[in-house]
Motif scaffolding. Structure first.
Motif, PDB file in Angstrom:
ATOM      1  N   ILE B 306       7.769  12.659 -47.305  1.00  0.00           N
ATOM      2  CA  ILE B 306       8.237  12.905 -48.675  1.00  0.00           C
ATOM      3  C   ILE B 306       9.373  11.958 -49.032  1.00  0.00           C
ATOM      4  O   ILE B 306       9.371  11.316 -50.083  1.00  0.00           O
ATOM      5  N   LEU B 307      10.330  11.830 -48.122  1.00  0.00           N
ATOM      6  CA  LEU B 307      11.463  10.943 -48.411  1.00  0.00           C
ATOM      7  C   LEU B 307      10.996   9.494 -48.537  1.00  0.00           C
ATOM      8  O   LEU B 307      11.430   8.769 -49.429  1.00  0.00           O
ATOM      9  N   PHE B 308      10.074   9.073 -47.656  1.00  0.00           N
ATOM     10  CA  PHE B 308       9.574   7.696 -47.741  1.00  0.00           C
ATOM     11  C   PHE B 308       8.866   7.479 -49.080  1.00  0.00           C
ATOM     12  O   PHE B 308       9.061   6.460 -49.748  1.00  0.00           O
ATOM     13  N   GLY B 371      -2.632   5.589 -42.245  1.00  0.00           N
ATOM     14  CA  GLY B 371      -3.122   6.976 -42.290  1.00  0.00           C
ATOM     15  C   GLY B 371      -3.313   7.448 -43.723  1.00  0.00           C
ATOM     16  O   GLY B 371      -2.487   7.170 -44.587  1.00  0.00           O
ATOM     17  N   TRP B 372      -4.421   8.161 -43.958  1.00  0.00           N
ATOM     18  CA  TRP B 372      -4.738   8.606 -45.315  1.00  0.00           C
ATOM     19  C   TRP B 372      -3.771   9.646 -45.845  1.00  0.00           C
ATOM     20  O   TRP B 372      -3.598   9.801 -47.045  1.00  0.00           O
ATOM     21  N   LYS B 373      -3.153  10.365 -44.907  1.00  0.00           N
ATOM     22  CA  LYS B 373      -2.199  11.386 -45.312  1.00  0.00           C
ATOM     23  C   LYS B 373      -1.102  10.780 -46.190  1.00  0.00           C
ATOM     24  O   LYS B 373      -0.627  11.398 -47.144  1.00  0.00           O
ATOM     25  N   ILE B 374      -0.736   9.536 -45.867  1.00  0.00           N
ATOM     26  CA  ILE B 374       0.339   8.869 -46.607  1.00  0.00           C
ATOM     27  C   ILE B 374      -0.022   8.747 -48.083  1.00  0.00           C
ATOM     28  O   ILE B 374       0.807   8.984 -48.964  1.00  0.00           O
ATOM     29  N   VAL B 375      -1.290   8.418 -48.360  1.00  0.00           N
ATOM     30  CA  VAL B 375      -1.717   8.258 -49.754  1.00  0.00           C
ATOM     31  C   VAL B 375      -1.579   9.575 -50.504  1.00  0.00           C
ATOM     32  O   VAL B 375      -1.076   9.616 -51.628  1.00  0.00           O
ATOM     33  N   LEU B 376      -1.988  10.657 -49.853  1.00  0.00           N
ATOM     34  CA  LEU B 376      -1.882  11.970 -50.496  1.00  0.00           C
ATOM     35  C   LEU B 376      -0.428  12.314 -50.823  1.00  0.00           C
ATOM     36  O   LEU B 376      -0.103  12.744 -51.924  1.00  0.00           O
ATOM     37  N   PHE B 377       0.439  12.101 -49.838  1.00  0.00           N
ATOM     38  CA  PHE B 377       1.859  12.395 -50.059  1.00  0.00           C
ATOM     39  C   PHE B 377       2.420  11.544 -51.190  1.00  0.00           C
ATOM     40  O   PHE B 377       3.117  12.040 -52.071  1.00  0.00           O
ATOM     41  N   ASN B 378       2.095  10.238 -51.143  1.00  0.00           N
ATOM     42  CA  ASN B 378       2.645   9.355 -52.169  1.00  0.00           C
ATOM     43  C   ASN B 378       2.132   9.720 -53.558  1.00  0.00           C
ATOM     44  O   ASN B 378       2.870   9.623 -54.539  1.00  0.00           O
ATOM     45  N   VAL B 433      11.930  17.973 -51.516  1.00  0.00           N
ATOM     46  CA  VAL B 433      11.919  18.464 -50.138  1.00  0.00           C
ATOM     47  C   VAL B 433      11.980  19.989 -50.135  1.00  0.00           C
ATOM     48  O   VAL B 433      11.243  20.666 -49.413  1.00  0.00           O
ATOM     49  N   PHE B 434      12.844  20.536 -50.985  1.00  0.00           N
ATOM     50  CA  PHE B 434      13.032  21.972 -51.071  1.00  0.00           C
ATOM     51  C   PHE B 434      11.734  22.678 -51.506  1.00  0.00           C
ATOM     52  O   PHE B 434      11.280  23.635 -50.873  1.00  0.00           O
TER      53      PHE B 434
END
Lengths: 231, 487
Positions: B306-308, B371-378, B433-434
């Motif tokens: 999340i922070l990235f 990793g695909w997870k990164i795309v979802l988070f971004n 984050v919260f």
């Protein structure tokens, strides 16, 4: 056209402006004189809603300037360099102001062209940013920008300062023409008593933020003013 | 002379940097102290670190191996960051003070800047902890003296070169390229600047002769620079000698959007035509690439993702946005007196933010490699940034923005920094984050992402209403903001 009611501005215990009542008719050319710190700029700024008056209101054509923004459509003003976007070229700045009045680039270009003699070949097509123009040329740009959109009210702070002699004469002619052809209501402040006496039909003297004289201009006005300021 | 020192002192303490609340000054002081302590610690630990990397070799020799490279890179960086001290000469030129004296004074004064002090904050602990301990005290002194000489050479040389190369940035870039080539060649073993560096600085520890040469070069450099400035101390030489001819530009694509488009166009020109805003934009752009370092090394736990994502998609918004409105301090009166509708003014900034987030998000798709997870988070964070964070930034901007001089470089420039910049970071970093944490802890990871996505989307749907709230807020604050800028 313009009315001011009980407009005051107090900083701490210093009263910078205190005007009980002032009415300016449509098409009137109104001159404001006074020494440094007399409250001329404060008066213009509070009329233009740039500072919050301690009390009172200024009304332009029934619009209270601090309540609505509608007055901005028919008011042109230039107080100082803070009105200029200093990293634009003169043309870009004119186009920007034009856009705010829903004018196309071509319309602005044509409109500005009539000021060519006023510019004296120092402004248009110069490819430099406003911050790189001299003070006098910045003032010319600011004044012309204030005229874009055919304003009914024109407010200029010290328009003659920093201008060269020929431009001062051209500016006087321009202001007289605006009054005769379009009945523009003008508010002009100046330290140059000659110029105001020449351009304005009515002159108000400010001292410590208050009106001390309100004169209709005649052939003796200049002498009266000189006598006042000499004393 | 004493009078001049007094002036420098006043120039420093009366600078607009300090003209803010005691609390902010205190925080800044703490930050600097913290950085300085880090440097001291780093200097002291450098030996241990080098021992760990190259076991069984002398850390002093290994450090000396790299020093010449340090000085080469240092001179390259100084081109961009070191201020030219002679600018402060201007108000004295017409006064009855000998020009020579003035120039000597400014040149010596130039030694007191961040570049020159930070190296010694690191070098002195190393000299005490390692050289004096394992070699000799006199060796430590001589070694520091050698550093001082090289540092002085760089300092004076860059003042000189910066002046004469100001209009040839390609030469400076070429110099940077040359350093890169040298390092590459060194790596493959064709040349060895390192061995030379080692010889030089190791030599300095044992024999004073090695210190004399650099000291002599420093004196010569000083003399050359002094000569140059005493012949060129005229007003015209201090001003930008050539005012570049600029072309009027018109971003016609934006004309479709009426006033808002025009306001965006002016803001884009603001960013591009002024030094400080331009460097902020470039730095923000570079942060988009930060992912190449963050993702492989930073781990992939959801909170760091999340922070990235926040940094990568939102850096421009945060970095440029923290001084929003302040950027326009020079002509804010003009905007107020013109018929710029405040809602358009706000909308222009909102669209600028949204566009920057979308652009950064599109670029960040390459991180799918990690990793695909990164795309979802971004994606979730990008939506959240557009819908929520952008309004937080816009709202904070109305607190009490300070005046900014656009023509100054952004490096070590704290003009315009106030409490609001610190306050801004709390909700911007904390809120996503919260929100994520709550849904993650009570339901699961997917729920956290959906929550961010949903709340962000809600913000986007409510754009009109949020804009209205902000317009009212800006109307309330307009006198305060305008008077801040007039100071």
């Amino acid at each position: 056209m313009i009315s001011i009611e009980n407009l005051t501005k107090v900083y701490g215990d210093f009263s910078a402006l205190n005007i009980e009542n002032l009415k300016i008719e449509k098409g009137e050319s109104f001159g404001l004189v006074g020494n440094n710190g007399a409250g001329k700029t404060t008066m213009f700024r509070s009329m233009l809603d740039l500072i919050q008056p301690t009390s009172g209101i200024a009304t332009f054509k029934d619009v209270v300037t601090s309540k609505s923004e509608a007055w901005k459509y028919f008011t042109g003003s230039y107080l100082d360099e803070r009105f200029l976007i200093d990293f634009l070229t003169a043309e870009e700045y004119f186009h920007f102001i034009g856009k705010l009045h829903n004018l196309t680039t071509q319309e602005v270009d044509t409109y500005v062209l009539q000021f060519e003699t006023f510019f004296h070949d120092e402004i248009l097509g110069k490819s430099k940013y406003l911050r790189d123009f001299s003070k006098g040329n910045q003032k010319k740009i600011g004044i012309v920008a204030a005229l874009i959109g055919e304003p009914e009210i024109l407010i200029l702070d010290e328009p003659f300062a920093n201008l060269d002699p020929s431009t001062q004469i051209k500016l006087k002619a321009l202001l007289k023409q605006l009054k005769e052809e379009r009945e523009v209501t003008m508010l002009i402040s100046s330290h140059d008593l000659n110029h105001v006496a020449d351009v304005c039909e009515r002159i108000v003297v400010l001292e410590h933020g208050a009106i001390v004289h309100d004169i209709k201009t005649n052939e003796n006005t200049l002498k009266e003013l000189e006598a006042y300021f000499a004393g | 002379m004493i009078e001049l020192i007094k002036h420098s002192w006043k120039e420093f303490f009366r600078s607009s940097v300090w003209q803010k609340s005691a609390f902010v000054n205190f925080l800044m002081g703490l930050l600097f102290l913290y950085l300085a302590l880090n440097f001291v610690f780093l200097g002291y630990m450098a030996g241990d670190i080098l021992m760990a990397i190259f076991p069984g070799e002398s850390p002093i020799t290994n450090l000396n191996y790299g020093l010449l490279y340090y000085f080469l890179i240092d001179i390259f960086l100084r081109f961009y960051m070191q201020p030219i001290p002679v600018l402060s000469l201007i108000p004295y030129l017409h006064l009855p003070i000998s020009k020579k004296k003035m120039i000597h004074f400014t040149l010596v004064k130039s030694l007191a800047n961040v570049f020159n002090t930070s190296i010694f904050i690191m070098a002195v602990p190393f000299a005490i902890g390692w050289i004096a301990k394992y070699e000799s005290t006199s060796g430590a002194w001589l070694w520091l003296l050698a550093l001082f000489a090289f540092n002085g050479i760089n300092n004076f040389l860059s003042i000189y070169l910066k002046r004469i190369l100001a209009e040839k940035p390609q030469i400076v870039l070429g110099f940077g390229g040359l350093i890169a080539i040298l390092i590459t060649l060194e790596y493959f073993g064709y040349v060895s600047i390192g061995s030379f560096s080692q010889m030089l600085f190791d030599g300095a520890i044992y024999n004073a002769i090695w210190v004399f040469a650099p000291l002599a070069i420093m004196v010569i450099t000083y003399w050359v620079v002094y000569r140059f400035y005493s012949h060129n101390a005229y007003l015209e030489n201090f001003e930008d000698s050539k005012k570049k001819n600029i072309k009027s530009t018109n971003i016609s694509f934006l004309n479709r959007f009426e006033q808002i488009g025009k306001l965006i166009e002016v803001e884009l020109k603001l960013i591009w035509r002024n030094k400080r805003s331009k460097s902020v934009a470039i730095v923000s752009f570079l942060f988009v690439f930060y992912g190449f370092i963050l993702y492989p090394t930073g781990g992939q736990n959801p909170f760091s993702l999340i922070l990235f994502g926040l940094i990568i998609t939102g850096m421009f918004m945060l970095n440029y946005g923290q001084f929003l409105i302040s950027w326009e301090s020079g002509y804010f009166d003009g905007l107020l007196a013109r018929n710029v509708q405040l809602k358009d003014y706000i909308a222009a900034k909102y669209y600028l933010f949204a566009a920057s987030v979308v652009a950064a998000f599109i670029f960040s798709l390459v991180y799918a490699y990690f990793g695909w997870k990164i795309v979802l988070f971004n994606a979730a964070i990008a939506i959240f940034n557009i819908g929520i964070t952008s309004w937080i930034v816009l709202y904070t901007a109305t607190f009490s923005p300070k005046k900014i001089d656009l023509s100054k470089s952004s490096f070590m420039n704290y003009q315009g920094t106030g409490a609001q910049q610190f306050i801004l970071m709390i909700p911007v970093m904390g809120l996503p984050v919260f929100i994520y944490a709550i849904f993650y802890l009570f339901i699961n990871e997917t729920a956290g992402l959906i929550a961010l996505f949903a709340i962000g989307s809600l913000g986007i749907l409510l754009t009109k209403q949020l804009n209205k709230l902000l317009t009212e807020r800006l109307r309330e604050q307009r006198y305060k903001i305008a008077s801040n800028f007039r100071e």
